[in-house]
Design a protein around this motif. Structure first.
Motif, PDB file in Angstrom:
ATOM      1  N   ASP A  24      37.013  43.507  43.142  1.00  0.00           N
ATOM      2  CA  ASP A  24      37.546  42.407  43.182  1.00  0.00           C
ATOM      3  C   ASP A  24      39.062  42.399  43.182  1.00  0.00           C
ATOM      4  O   ASP A  24      39.782  43.386  42.590  1.00  0.00           O
ATOM      5  CB  ASP A  24      37.393  41.442  41.760  1.00  0.00           C
ATOM      6  CG  ASP A  24      37.783  39.812  42.043  1.00  0.00           C
ATOM      7  OD1 ASP A  24      38.398  39.455  43.001  1.00  0.00           O
ATOM      8  OD2 ASP A  24      37.535  39.167  41.072  1.00  0.00           O
ATOM      9  N   ILE A  25      39.770  41.408  43.715  1.00  0.00           N
ATOM     10  CA  ILE A  25      41.457  41.564  43.683  1.00  0.00           C
ATOM     11  C   ILE A  25      41.761  39.938  43.452  1.00  0.00           C
ATOM     12  O   ILE A  25      41.384  38.855  44.209  1.00  0.00           O
ATOM     13  CB  ILE A  25      41.964  41.989  45.034  1.00  0.00           C
ATOM     14  CG1 ILE A  25      41.930  43.394  45.243  1.00  0.00           C
ATOM     15  CG2 ILE A  25      43.358  41.459  44.845  1.00  0.00           C
ATOM     16  CD1 ILE A  25      42.603  44.054  46.403  1.00  0.00           C
ATOM     17  N   HIS A  26      42.657  39.918  42.168  1.00  0.00           N
ATOM     18  CA  HIS A  26      43.175  38.575  42.020  1.00  0.00           C
ATOM     19  C   HIS A  26      44.663  38.667  42.282  1.00  0.00           C
ATOM     20  O   HIS A  26      45.386  39.635  41.485  1.00  0.00           O
ATOM     21  CB  HIS A  26      42.843  38.172  40.574  1.00  0.00           C
ATOM     22  CG  HIS A  26      41.512  37.383  40.650  1.00  0.00           C
ATOM     23  ND1 HIS A  26      40.141  37.729  41.081  1.00  0.00           N
ATOM     24  CD2 HIS A  26      41.516  35.700  40.520  1.00  0.00           C
ATOM     25  CE1 HIS A  26      39.401  36.584  41.003  1.00  0.00           C
ATOM     26  NE2 HIS A  26      40.263  35.650  40.618  1.00  0.00           N
ATOM     27  N   LEU A  27      45.508  37.799  42.824  1.00  0.00           N
ATOM     28  CA  LEU A  27      46.896  37.874  42.770  1.00  0.00           C
ATOM     29  C   LEU A  27      47.155  36.494  42.393  1.00  0.00           C
ATOM     30  O   LEU A  27      46.690  35.361  42.596  1.00  0.00           O
ATOM     31  CB  LEU A  27      47.199  37.940  44.363  1.00  0.00           C
ATOM     32  CG  LEU A  27      46.797  39.084  45.274  1.00  0.00           C
ATOM     33  CD1 LEU A  27      47.187  38.961  46.627  1.00  0.00           C
ATOM     34  CD2 LEU A  27      47.427  40.489  44.841  1.00  0.00           C
ATOM     35  N   LEU A  53      37.486  47.757  40.510  1.00  0.00           N
ATOM     36  CA  LEU A  53      36.260  48.500  41.336  1.00  0.00           C
ATOM     37  C   LEU A  53      35.361  49.299  40.348  1.00  0.00           C
ATOM     38  O   LEU A  53      35.775  49.560  39.299  1.00  0.00           O
ATOM     39  CB  LEU A  53      37.060  49.719  42.094  1.00  0.00           C
ATOM     40  CG  LEU A  53      38.014  49.452  43.299  1.00  0.00           C
ATOM     41  CD1 LEU A  53      38.982  50.814  43.482  1.00  0.00           C
ATOM     42  CD2 LEU A  53      37.413  48.736  44.302  1.00  0.00           C
ATOM     43  N   ALA A  54      33.909  49.035  40.830  1.00  0.00           N
ATOM     44  CA  ALA A  54      32.891  49.283  39.871  1.00  0.00           C
ATOM     45  C   ALA A  54      31.772  49.889  40.749  1.00  0.00           C
ATOM     46  O   ALA A  54      31.627  49.568  41.911  1.00  0.00           O
ATOM     47  CB  ALA A  54      32.439  48.020  38.982  1.00  0.00           C
ATOM     48  N   ASN A  55      31.237  50.766  40.126  1.00  0.00           N
ATOM     49  CA  ASN A  55      29.941  51.514  40.831  1.00  0.00           C
ATOM     50  C   ASN A  55      28.613  50.837  40.493  1.00  0.00           C
ATOM     51  O   ASN A  55      27.564  51.798  40.621  1.00  0.00           O
ATOM     52  CB  ASN A  55      30.002  53.239  40.997  1.00  0.00           C
ATOM     53  CG  ASN A  55      30.038  53.556  39.519  1.00  0.00           C
ATOM     54  OD1 ASN A  55      29.899  52.899  38.545  1.00  0.00           O
ATOM     55  ND2 ASN A  55      30.487  54.894  39.355  1.00  0.00           N
ATOM     56  N   ILE A  78      34.154  52.015  35.954  1.00  0.00           N
ATOM     57  CA  ILE A  78      35.061  50.865  36.385  1.00  0.00           C
ATOM     58  C   ILE A  78      36.348  51.538  36.508  1.00  0.00           C
ATOM     59  O   ILE A  78      36.860  52.256  35.447  1.00  0.00           O
ATOM     60  CB  ILE A  78      34.911  49.740  35.503  1.00  0.00           C
ATOM     61  CG1 ILE A  78      33.536  49.144  35.378  1.00  0.00           C
ATOM     62  CG2 ILE A  78      35.831  48.783  35.656  1.00  0.00           C
ATOM     63  CD1 ILE A  78      33.312  48.046  34.492  1.00  0.00           C
ATOM     64  N   SER A  79      37.126  51.062  37.482  1.00  0.00           N
ATOM     65  CA  SER A  79      38.564  51.354  37.591  1.00  0.00           C
ATOM     66  C   SER A  79      39.426  50.105  37.630  1.00  0.00           C
ATOM     67  O   SER A  79      38.813  49.379  38.544  1.00  0.00           O
ATOM     68  CB  SER A  79      38.885  52.319  38.707  1.00  0.00           C
ATOM     69  OG  SER A  79      40.051  52.521  38.798  1.00  0.00           O
TER      70      SER A  79
END
Length: 478
Positions: free
Chosen positions: A333-336, A347-349, A49-50
Protein backbone atom coordinates in the motif's frame (compact mmCIF):
# COMPACT_ATOMS: atom_id res chain seq x y z
CA UNK A 1 25.04 42.81 26.06
CA UNK A 2 21.44 43.46 25.00
CA UNK A 3 22.46 43.23 21.33
CA UNK A 4 24.12 39.88 21.92
CA UNK A 5 21.04 38.55 23.69
CA UNK A 6 18.82 39.83 20.87
CA UNK A 7 21.01 38.20 18.21
CA UNK A 8 21.02 34.95 20.18
CA UNK A 9 17.22 34.98 20.46
CA UNK A 10 16.89 35.68 16.73
CA UNK A 11 19.27 32.83 15.93
CA UNK A 12 17.34 30.44 18.16
CA UNK A 13 14.08 31.56 16.53
CA UNK A 14 15.44 30.88 13.06
CA UNK A 15 16.69 27.50 14.23
CA UNK A 16 13.24 26.49 15.45
CA UNK A 17 11.50 27.86 12.38
CA UNK A 18 13.66 25.87 9.99
CA UNK A 19 13.97 22.75 12.14
CA UNK A 20 10.19 22.42 12.57
CA UNK A 21 9.48 22.96 8.87
CA UNK A 22 10.56 19.38 8.32
CA UNK A 23 8.29 16.73 9.78
CA UNK A 24 10.05 14.84 12.57
CA UNK A 25 8.96 11.62 14.24
CA UNK A 26 9.51 11.81 17.99
CA UNK A 27 10.49 8.90 20.23
CA UNK A 28 6.94 8.24 21.46
CA UNK A 29 5.63 8.07 17.91
CA UNK A 30 8.52 5.86 16.86
CA UNK A 31 7.83 3.44 19.71
CA UNK A 32 4.08 3.41 18.94
CA UNK A 33 4.72 2.65 15.25
CA UNK A 34 7.14 -0.16 16.06
CA UNK A 35 4.71 -1.69 18.57
CA UNK A 36 1.94 -1.49 15.99
CA UNK A 37 4.05 -3.29 13.37
CA UNK A 38 5.01 -6.00 15.86
CA UNK A 39 1.32 -6.46 16.72
CA UNK A 40 0.41 -6.56 13.03
CA UNK A 41 2.93 -9.32 12.29
CA UNK A 42 1.65 -11.39 15.19
CA UNK A 43 -2.08 -10.96 14.58
CA UNK A 44 -1.96 -11.28 10.79
CA UNK A 45 0.45 -14.26 10.71
CA UNK A 46 2.69 -12.14 8.51
CA UNK A 47 6.39 -13.03 8.81
CA UNK A 48 7.68 -9.61 7.76
CA UNK A 49 6.51 -6.02 7.29
CA UNK A 50 8.46 -2.98 6.10
CA UNK A 51 7.19 0.60 6.28
CA UNK A 52 8.57 3.86 4.87
CA UNK A 53 7.46 7.33 5.97
CA UNK A 54 8.50 10.47 4.10
CA UNK A 55 7.95 14.14 4.73
CA UNK A 56 9.77 16.97 2.98
CA UNK A 57 13.27 15.58 2.49
CA UNK A 58 13.28 13.16 5.40
CA UNK A 59 12.63 9.42 5.26
CA UNK A 60 12.06 7.08 8.20
CA UNK A 61 11.92 3.31 8.06
CA UNK A 62 10.29 0.77 10.35
CA UNK A 63 10.31 -3.01 10.02
CA UNK A 64 9.19 -6.06 11.93
CA UNK A 65 9.73 -9.78 11.51
CA UNK A 66 11.48 -11.71 8.77
CA UNK A 67 11.73 -11.78 5.00
CA UNK A 68 12.69 -15.45 5.25
CA UNK A 69 11.46 -17.45 8.25
CA UNK A 70 13.69 -20.48 7.70
CA UNK A 71 16.89 -18.46 7.38
CA UNK A 72 15.75 -15.88 9.95
CA UNK A 73 16.62 -13.01 7.61
CA UNK A 74 15.14 -9.81 9.11
CA UNK A 75 12.85 -7.67 6.99
CA UNK A 76 14.11 -4.10 6.55
CA UNK A 77 14.07 -1.17 4.13
CA UNK A 78 16.39 -3.06 1.76
CA UNK A 79 14.11 -6.12 1.53
CA UNK A 80 12.48 -6.49 -1.87
CA UNK A 81 8.76 -7.36 -1.98
CA UNK A 82 6.16 -7.70 -4.73
CA UNK A 83 4.32 -4.41 -5.14
CA UNK A 84 1.00 -5.96 -6.18
CA UNK A 85 -1.36 -3.28 -7.55
CA UNK A 86 0.91 -0.47 -6.37
CA UNK A 87 2.62 -1.35 -9.70
CA UNK A 88 -0.19 0.38 -11.63
CA UNK A 89 1.04 3.90 -10.89
CA UNK A 90 4.40 3.08 -12.51
CA UNK A 91 2.73 1.73 -15.65
CA UNK A 92 0.43 4.74 -15.81
CA UNK A 93 3.45 7.04 -15.62
CA UNK A 94 4.90 5.15 -18.60
CA UNK A 95 1.74 5.93 -20.59
CA UNK A 96 1.91 9.60 -19.60
CA UNK A 97 5.53 9.79 -20.68
CA UNK A 98 4.66 8.37 -24.11
CA UNK A 99 1.95 11.01 -24.37
CA UNK A 100 4.48 13.70 -23.43
CA UNK A 101 6.65 12.42 -26.27
CA UNK A 102 3.64 12.80 -28.64
CA UNK A 103 3.67 9.07 -29.38
CA UNK A 104 0.07 8.62 -28.22
CA UNK A 105 -2.84 10.47 -26.65
CA UNK A 106 -5.01 9.17 -23.84
CA UNK A 107 -8.06 9.94 -25.97
CA UNK A 108 -6.81 7.68 -28.78
CA UNK A 109 -8.78 4.55 -29.61
CA UNK A 110 -7.10 1.39 -28.41
CA UNK A 111 -7.65 -0.18 -31.84
CA UNK A 112 -5.29 2.38 -33.35
CA UNK A 113 -2.51 0.39 -31.67
CA UNK A 114 -4.02 -3.06 -31.10
CA UNK A 115 -6.27 -3.49 -34.17
CA UNK A 116 -6.91 -7.18 -33.42
CA UNK A 117 -8.39 -6.45 -29.98
CA UNK A 118 -12.19 -6.80 -29.89
CA UNK A 119 -14.82 -7.36 -27.20
CA UNK A 120 -18.47 -8.34 -26.90
CA UNK A 121 -21.29 -7.20 -24.69
CA UNK A 122 -24.29 -9.44 -24.10
CA UNK A 123 -23.42 -11.50 -27.13
CA UNK A 124 -23.00 -8.56 -29.53
CA UNK A 125 -19.80 -6.98 -30.82
CA UNK A 126 -18.72 -3.82 -29.04
CA UNK A 127 -18.04 -0.71 -31.12
CA UNK A 128 -14.30 -0.48 -30.49
CA UNK A 129 -14.35 3.22 -31.42
CA UNK A 130 -15.79 3.72 -27.94
CA UNK A 131 -12.73 2.31 -26.20
CA UNK A 132 -9.97 4.82 -25.54
CA UNK A 133 -6.72 4.54 -23.62
CA UNK A 134 -8.38 6.53 -20.84
CA UNK A 135 -10.94 3.75 -20.36
CA UNK A 136 -8.15 1.37 -19.40
CA UNK A 137 -6.36 3.93 -17.22
CA UNK A 138 -9.57 4.65 -15.29
CA UNK A 139 -11.04 1.11 -15.21
CA UNK A 140 -14.08 2.10 -17.28
CA UNK A 141 -13.45 -0.33 -20.14
CA UNK A 142 -15.85 -3.03 -18.92
CA UNK A 143 -12.99 -5.41 -18.08
CA UNK A 144 -13.38 -6.26 -14.38
CA UNK A 145 -11.83 -8.51 -11.77
CA UNK A 146 -15.00 -10.48 -11.13
CA UNK A 147 -15.37 -11.42 -14.79
CA UNK A 148 -11.89 -11.35 -16.28
CA UNK A 149 -9.03 -11.72 -13.79
CA UNK A 150 -9.32 -15.52 -13.93
CA UNK A 151 -8.43 -15.39 -17.63
CA UNK A 152 -4.86 -14.29 -16.86
CA UNK A 153 -2.70 -17.29 -17.83
CA UNK A 154 0.15 -18.70 -15.78
CA UNK A 155 3.63 -18.49 -17.26
CA UNK A 156 7.01 -16.81 -16.97
CA UNK A 157 8.15 -16.55 -20.60
CA UNK A 158 8.97 -13.13 -22.14
CA UNK A 159 5.88 -13.29 -24.41
CA UNK A 160 3.39 -13.70 -21.54
CA UNK A 161 2.20 -10.08 -21.72
CA UNK A 162 1.03 -10.49 -25.30
CA UNK A 163 -0.48 -13.91 -24.47
CA UNK A 164 -2.37 -12.41 -21.53
CA UNK A 165 -3.95 -9.67 -23.63
CA UNK A 166 -4.74 -12.00 -26.53
CA UNK A 167 -6.38 -14.34 -24.03
CA UNK A 168 -8.95 -11.65 -23.29
CA UNK A 169 -9.79 -11.08 -26.97
CA UNK A 170 -13.52 -11.45 -27.68
CA UNK A 171 -14.32 -11.43 -23.97
CA UNK A 172 -17.78 -10.35 -22.81
CA UNK A 173 -17.53 -6.99 -21.04
CA UNK A 174 -19.30 -6.41 -17.73
CA UNK A 175 -20.68 -3.11 -19.08
CA UNK A 176 -20.31 -0.95 -22.16
CA UNK A 177 -17.15 1.20 -22.23
CA UNK A 178 -17.50 4.42 -20.26
CA UNK A 179 -20.90 3.55 -18.79
CA UNK A 180 -19.58 2.59 -15.37
CA UNK A 181 -16.45 2.04 -13.29
CA UNK A 182 -15.31 -1.29 -11.93
CA UNK A 183 -11.77 -2.17 -11.01
CA UNK A 184 -10.11 -4.67 -13.33
CA UNK A 185 -6.41 -5.49 -13.02
CA UNK A 186 -6.13 -6.68 -16.63
CA UNK A 187 -6.76 -3.13 -17.87
CA UNK A 188 -3.17 -2.33 -16.94
CA UNK A 189 -1.81 -5.39 -18.71
CA UNK A 190 -3.33 -3.99 -21.88
CA UNK A 191 -1.60 -0.69 -21.12
CA UNK A 192 1.66 -2.60 -20.63
CA UNK A 193 1.33 -4.15 -24.09
CA UNK A 194 0.44 -0.74 -25.48
CA UNK A 195 3.75 0.57 -24.11
CA UNK A 196 5.57 -2.18 -26.01
CA UNK A 197 3.78 -1.46 -29.30
CA UNK A 198 4.23 2.31 -29.14
CA UNK A 199 7.81 2.40 -27.81
CA UNK A 200 9.04 -0.54 -29.90
CA UNK A 201 10.70 -1.86 -26.73
CA UNK A 202 9.75 -4.60 -24.33
CA UNK A 203 7.83 -3.45 -21.27
CA UNK A 204 10.90 -4.32 -19.18
CA UNK A 205 13.27 -2.28 -21.37
CA UNK A 206 10.99 0.74 -21.53
CA UNK A 207 10.23 0.92 -17.81
CA UNK A 208 13.87 0.44 -16.85
CA UNK A 209 15.33 3.00 -19.27
CA UNK A 210 12.49 5.56 -19.27
CA UNK A 211 11.17 5.43 -15.70
CA UNK A 212 13.36 3.63 -13.18
CA UNK A 213 16.78 4.91 -14.29
CA UNK A 214 15.83 8.60 -14.79
CA UNK A 215 14.13 8.60 -11.38
CA UNK A 216 17.11 6.82 -9.79
CA UNK A 217 15.00 3.92 -8.52
CA UNK A 218 17.89 1.49 -8.21
CA UNK A 219 16.03 -1.24 -6.35
CA UNK A 220 12.86 -1.43 -8.44
CA UNK A 221 12.60 -4.31 -10.89
CA UNK A 222 10.34 -5.93 -13.44
CA UNK A 223 11.32 -9.53 -12.70
CA UNK A 224 13.13 -11.29 -9.87
CA UNK A 225 15.76 -12.47 -12.39
CA UNK A 226 17.28 -8.96 -12.25
CA UNK A 227 17.97 -9.19 -8.50
CA UNK A 228 21.59 -10.17 -7.88
CA UNK A 229 21.36 -10.91 -4.16
CA UNK A 230 18.65 -13.55 -3.74
CA UNK A 231 18.62 -13.09 0.06
CA UNK A 232 17.38 -9.52 -0.44
CA UNK A 233 14.17 -10.87 -2.04
CA UNK A 234 11.48 -11.71 0.47
CA UNK A 235 9.71 -15.05 0.32
CA UNK A 236 5.91 -14.99 0.12
CA UNK A 237 3.62 -16.68 2.65
CA UNK A 238 0.03 -17.81 3.17
CA UNK A 239 -1.71 -18.68 6.42
CA UNK A 240 -2.70 -22.23 7.30
CA UNK A 241 -4.47 -22.90 10.62
CA UNK A 242 -3.23 -19.55 11.92
CA UNK A 243 0.39 -20.19 10.96
CA UNK A 244 2.36 -18.69 8.03
CA UNK A 245 3.56 -21.20 5.45
CA UNK A 246 5.94 -20.41 2.60
CA UNK A 247 3.91 -20.33 -0.62
CA UNK A 248 5.53 -20.29 -4.04
CA UNK A 249 2.72 -18.69 -6.02
CA UNK A 250 2.26 -19.39 -9.75
CA UNK A 251 4.03 -16.96 -12.08
CA UNK A 252 1.81 -14.47 -13.88
CA UNK A 253 4.41 -12.54 -15.87
CA UNK A 254 1.70 -11.27 -18.20
CA UNK A 255 0.19 -9.45 -15.23
CA UNK A 256 3.43 -7.63 -14.37
CA UNK A 257 2.33 -4.10 -15.46
CA UNK A 258 -0.71 -4.39 -13.19
CA UNK A 259 0.65 -6.17 -10.16
CA UNK A 260 4.08 -7.75 -10.18
CA UNK A 261 6.75 -5.05 -10.09
CA UNK A 262 9.26 -5.49 -7.26
CA UNK A 263 10.81 -2.90 -4.96
CA UNK A 264 11.85 -2.11 -1.41
CA UNK A 265 10.93 0.53 1.15
CA UNK A 266 14.01 2.58 0.37
CA UNK A 267 12.97 3.01 -3.27
CA UNK A 268 9.33 3.56 -2.30
CA UNK A 269 10.44 6.37 0.00
CA UNK A 270 12.06 8.03 -3.01
CA UNK A 271 9.03 7.24 -5.20
CA UNK A 272 6.77 8.94 -2.63
CA UNK A 273 9.09 11.94 -2.41
CA UNK A 274 8.83 12.26 -6.19
CA UNK A 275 5.04 12.03 -6.00
CA UNK A 276 4.98 14.74 -3.33
CA UNK A 277 7.24 17.02 -5.42
CA UNK A 278 10.02 16.84 -2.82
CA UNK A 279 12.74 15.39 -5.05
CA UNK A 280 14.90 17.99 -6.78
CA UNK A 281 17.23 15.63 -8.65
CA UNK A 282 14.84 14.26 -11.29
CA UNK A 283 14.35 15.35 -14.94
CA UNK A 284 12.01 18.34 -15.01
CA UNK A 285 9.54 16.64 -17.36
CA UNK A 286 8.53 14.21 -14.60
CA UNK A 287 7.24 16.98 -12.37
CA UNK A 288 4.43 17.80 -14.79
CA UNK A 289 3.77 14.12 -15.51
CA UNK A 290 3.39 13.31 -11.81
CA UNK A 291 1.09 16.29 -11.31
CA UNK A 292 -0.94 15.14 -14.29
CA UNK A 293 -1.40 11.67 -12.79
CA UNK A 294 -2.89 13.26 -9.65
CA UNK A 295 -5.34 15.56 -11.43
CA UNK A 296 -8.86 14.93 -10.12
CA UNK A 297 -10.41 16.51 -13.21
CA UNK A 298 -8.91 13.72 -15.31
CA UNK A 299 -10.33 10.96 -13.11
CA UNK A 300 -13.54 8.96 -13.06
CA UNK A 301 -15.69 9.15 -9.93
CA UNK A 302 -16.27 5.94 -7.96
CA UNK A 303 -18.53 7.59 -5.39
CA UNK A 304 -18.87 10.93 -3.65
CA UNK A 305 -15.59 10.42 -1.80
CA UNK A 306 -13.16 8.66 -4.19
CA UNK A 307 -12.08 8.93 -7.82
CA UNK A 308 -9.61 6.90 -9.88
CA UNK A 309 -7.00 8.53 -12.08
CA UNK A 310 -3.80 7.31 -13.71
CA UNK A 311 -2.87 4.46 -11.39
CA UNK A 312 -4.11 6.20 -8.23
CA UNK A 313 -7.25 6.47 -6.12
CA UNK A 314 -7.83 10.14 -5.28
CA UNK A 315 -10.08 11.52 -2.54
CA UNK A 316 -12.62 14.11 -3.64
CA UNK A 317 -11.06 16.80 -1.44
CA UNK A 318 -7.61 15.81 -2.83
CA UNK A 319 -6.20 15.34 0.65
CA UNK A 320 -5.31 11.71 -0.01
CA UNK A 321 -3.85 9.84 -3.01
CA UNK A 322 -3.42 6.12 -2.52
CA UNK A 323 -3.39 2.59 -3.90
CA UNK A 324 -3.57 -0.72 -2.03
CA UNK A 325 -2.50 -4.05 -3.51
CA UNK A 326 -2.68 -7.75 -2.79
CA UNK A 327 -1.08 -10.73 -4.53
CA UNK A 328 -1.44 -14.41 -3.53
CA UNK A 329 1.40 -14.10 -1.01
CA UNK A 330 2.16 -10.36 -0.65
CA UNK A 331 0.40 -7.14 0.32
CA UNK A 332 1.34 -3.52 -0.36
CA UNK A 333 0.00 0.00 0.00
CA UNK A 334 0.99 3.60 -0.57
CA UNK A 335 -0.86 6.56 0.92
CA UNK A 336 0.11 10.13 0.02
CA UNK A 337 -1.16 13.18 1.90
CA UNK A 338 -0.13 15.99 -0.49
CA UNK A 339 -1.37 18.92 1.57
CA UNK A 340 0.64 17.71 4.56
CA UNK A 341 3.56 16.56 2.38
CA UNK A 342 3.51 13.12 4.00
CA UNK A 343 3.73 9.68 2.38
CA UNK A 344 3.48 6.24 3.96
CA UNK A 345 4.17 2.91 2.26
CA UNK A 346 3.63 -0.65 3.45
CA UNK A 347 5.18 -3.88 2.16
CA UNK A 348 4.30 -7.29 3.64
CA UNK A 349 5.00 -10.90 2.72
CA UNK A 350 1.55 -12.32 3.49
CA UNK A 351 -1.68 -11.33 1.74
CA UNK A 352 -3.41 -11.38 5.15
CA UNK A 353 -1.71 -8.12 6.13
CA UNK A 354 -4.19 -5.25 6.25
CA UNK A 355 -3.10 -2.32 4.02
CA UNK A 356 -5.17 -0.01 6.24
CA UNK A 357 -2.27 -0.29 8.68
CA UNK A 358 -0.90 2.83 6.99
CA UNK A 359 -3.92 4.82 8.21
CA UNK A 360 -3.22 3.71 11.77
CA UNK A 361 0.38 4.88 11.31
CA UNK A 362 -0.92 8.23 10.04
CA UNK A 363 -3.05 8.53 13.19
CA UNK A 364 0.09 8.02 15.27
CA UNK A 365 1.81 10.80 13.29
CA UNK A 366 -1.22 12.98 14.05
CA UNK A 367 -0.65 12.42 17.76
CA UNK A 368 -3.03 9.52 18.43
CA UNK A 369 -0.49 7.11 19.86
CA UNK A 370 -2.91 4.39 20.98
CA UNK A 371 -3.53 2.43 17.80
CA UNK A 372 -4.29 -1.26 17.41
CA UNK A 373 -4.11 -3.52 14.38
CA UNK A 374 -7.38 -4.45 12.67
CA UNK A 375 -7.71 -7.78 10.89
CA UNK A 376 -8.12 -7.55 7.11
CA UNK A 377 -11.24 -8.91 5.43
CA UNK A 378 -9.28 -11.71 3.81
CA UNK A 379 -7.97 -12.79 7.22
CA UNK A 380 -11.45 -12.67 8.75
CA UNK A 381 -12.61 -14.84 5.86
CA UNK A 382 -9.71 -17.22 6.56
CA UNK A 383 -10.60 -17.42 10.26
CA UNK A 384 -14.25 -18.23 9.57
CA UNK A 385 -13.32 -20.91 7.04
CA UNK A 386 -10.83 -22.41 9.49
CA UNK A 387 -13.56 -22.50 12.16
CA UNK A 388 -15.87 -24.20 9.64
CA UNK A 389 -13.14 -26.78 8.99
CA UNK A 390 -12.79 -27.48 12.70
CA UNK A 391 -16.58 -27.71 13.23
CA UNK A 392 -17.03 -30.05 10.27
CA UNK A 393 -14.17 -32.24 11.51
CA UNK A 394 -15.64 -32.41 15.03
CA UNK A 395 -19.12 -33.20 13.67
CA UNK A 396 -17.63 -35.90 11.49
CA UNK A 397 -15.95 -37.56 14.51
CA UNK A 398 -19.10 -37.19 16.67
CA UNK A 399 -21.24 -38.69 13.92
CA UNK A 400 -18.91 -41.66 13.48
CA UNK A 401 -18.81 -42.20 17.26
CA UNK A 402 -22.58 -42.01 17.70
CA UNK A 403 -23.14 -44.27 14.73
CA UNK A 404 -20.95 -46.97 16.35
CA UNK A 405 -22.89 -46.67 19.60
CA UNK A 406 -26.21 -46.94 17.78
CA UNK A 407 -25.14 -50.13 16.09
CA UNK A 408 -24.11 -51.62 19.46
CA UNK A 409 -27.28 -50.45 21.20
CA UNK A 410 -30.00 -50.79 18.62
CA UNK A 411 -32.72 -50.86 21.29
CA UNK A 412 -31.77 -47.44 22.72
CA UNK A 413 -34.22 -45.02 21.16
CA UNK A 414 -32.63 -41.90 22.73
CA UNK A 415 -29.25 -42.63 21.17
CA UNK A 416 -30.86 -42.95 17.78
CA UNK A 417 -32.56 -39.61 18.34
CA UNK A 418 -29.15 -38.05 19.12
CA UNK A 419 -27.54 -39.26 15.95
CA UNK A 420 -30.50 -38.09 13.89
CA UNK A 421 -30.35 -34.68 15.58
CA UNK A 422 -26.62 -34.32 14.85
CA UNK A 423 -27.14 -35.67 11.36
CA UNK A 424 -29.82 -33.13 10.46
CA UNK A 425 -27.74 -30.21 11.77
CA UNK A 426 -24.59 -31.48 10.08
CA UNK A 427 -26.38 -32.29 6.86
CA UNK A 428 -27.87 -28.80 6.71
CA UNK A 429 -24.43 -27.25 7.23
CA UNK A 430 -22.91 -29.55 4.64
CA UNK A 431 -25.53 -28.70 2.02
CA UNK A 432 -24.84 -24.98 2.48
CA UNK A 433 -21.11 -25.57 2.21
CA UNK A 434 -21.61 -27.83 -0.78
CA UNK A 435 -23.47 -25.07 -2.63
CA UNK A 436 -20.67 -22.64 -1.80
CA UNK A 437 -18.12 -25.24 -2.90
CA UNK A 438 -19.79 -25.69 -6.28
CA UNK A 439 -19.60 -21.94 -6.82
CA UNK A 440 -15.94 -22.01 -5.81
CA UNK A 441 -15.12 -24.92 -8.09
CA UNK A 442 -16.43 -23.03 -11.11
CA UNK A 443 -13.35 -20.86 -10.74
CA UNK A 444 -11.21 -23.23 -8.69
CA UNK A 445 -7.78 -22.34 -10.11
CA UNK A 446 -8.16 -18.65 -9.44
CA UNK A 447 -9.79 -19.15 -6.04
CA UNK A 448 -7.22 -21.61 -4.74
CA UNK A 449 -4.36 -19.41 -5.96
CA UNK A 450 -5.56 -16.13 -4.54
CA UNK A 451 -7.60 -17.15 -1.50
CA UNK A 452 -6.54 -18.77 1.82
CA UNK A 453 -5.76 -22.47 2.17
CA UNK A 454 -8.81 -22.68 4.45
CA UNK A 455 -11.07 -22.67 1.39
CA UNK A 456 -9.64 -26.07 0.46
CA UNK A 457 -9.82 -27.42 4.03
CA UNK A 458 -13.40 -26.16 4.52
CA UNK A 459 -14.38 -27.65 1.19
CA UNK A 460 -12.70 -31.00 1.94
CA UNK A 461 -14.08 -31.34 5.47
CA UNK A 462 -17.61 -30.37 4.44
CA UNK A 463 -17.61 -32.86 1.57
CA UNK A 464 -16.31 -35.59 3.89
CA UNK A 465 -19.00 -34.82 6.46
CA UNK A 466 -21.70 -34.66 3.81
CA UNK A 467 -20.75 -37.97 2.19
CA UNK A 468 -20.50 -39.71 5.60
CA UNK A 469 -23.92 -38.44 6.73
CA UNK A 470 -25.47 -39.31 3.42
CA UNK A 471 -24.16 -42.88 3.70
CA UNK A 472 -25.35 -43.25 7.33
CA UNK A 473 -28.83 -41.83 6.70
CA UNK A 474 -29.33 -44.04 3.65
CA UNK A 475 -28.25 -47.07 5.71
CA UNK A 476 -30.51 -46.10 8.66
CA UNK A 477 -33.57 -45.77 6.43
CA UNK A 478 -33.21 -49.22 4.88
Amino acid sequence: MNKKILLTLISISFFFIFSTSTYAINQNQSTAIQNLLDEACKKSNTPGISVAIVSDKEASFFSSGYSNLDKKIPADEQTIFELASVSKAFTALGILKLEKQSLLSRTDKIQDYLPWLAFNYRGKSVDMNQLTINNFLNHTSGLTNRKHSATIPEGNSPDMLEKTVKNIKQADLAFLPGESHEYGTINYDILGLLIEVVSDKSYEEFMTSEIFQPLNLKNTYITSNEIKNSDSLSLGYRSFFFQPLHYEAPKFRGNTPAGYLLSNSKDLARWMSIQLDQATDIPSEFTSLINESHQKKKTVSLNKDISYGAGWFISTDETMIFHPGRNPNFAADIHLFPKEKIGISLLANNANANPDLVLAIKSILDGNLKQSYSLSRIQQFDIWLTIVTIICSILFLVTIGLNKKVRKNLNKFLLKRQIHFFSIISLSLSVVLLIISVIVLVNHRHIFTWQPYSIATALGSSLLLFSTLFFILIKENK
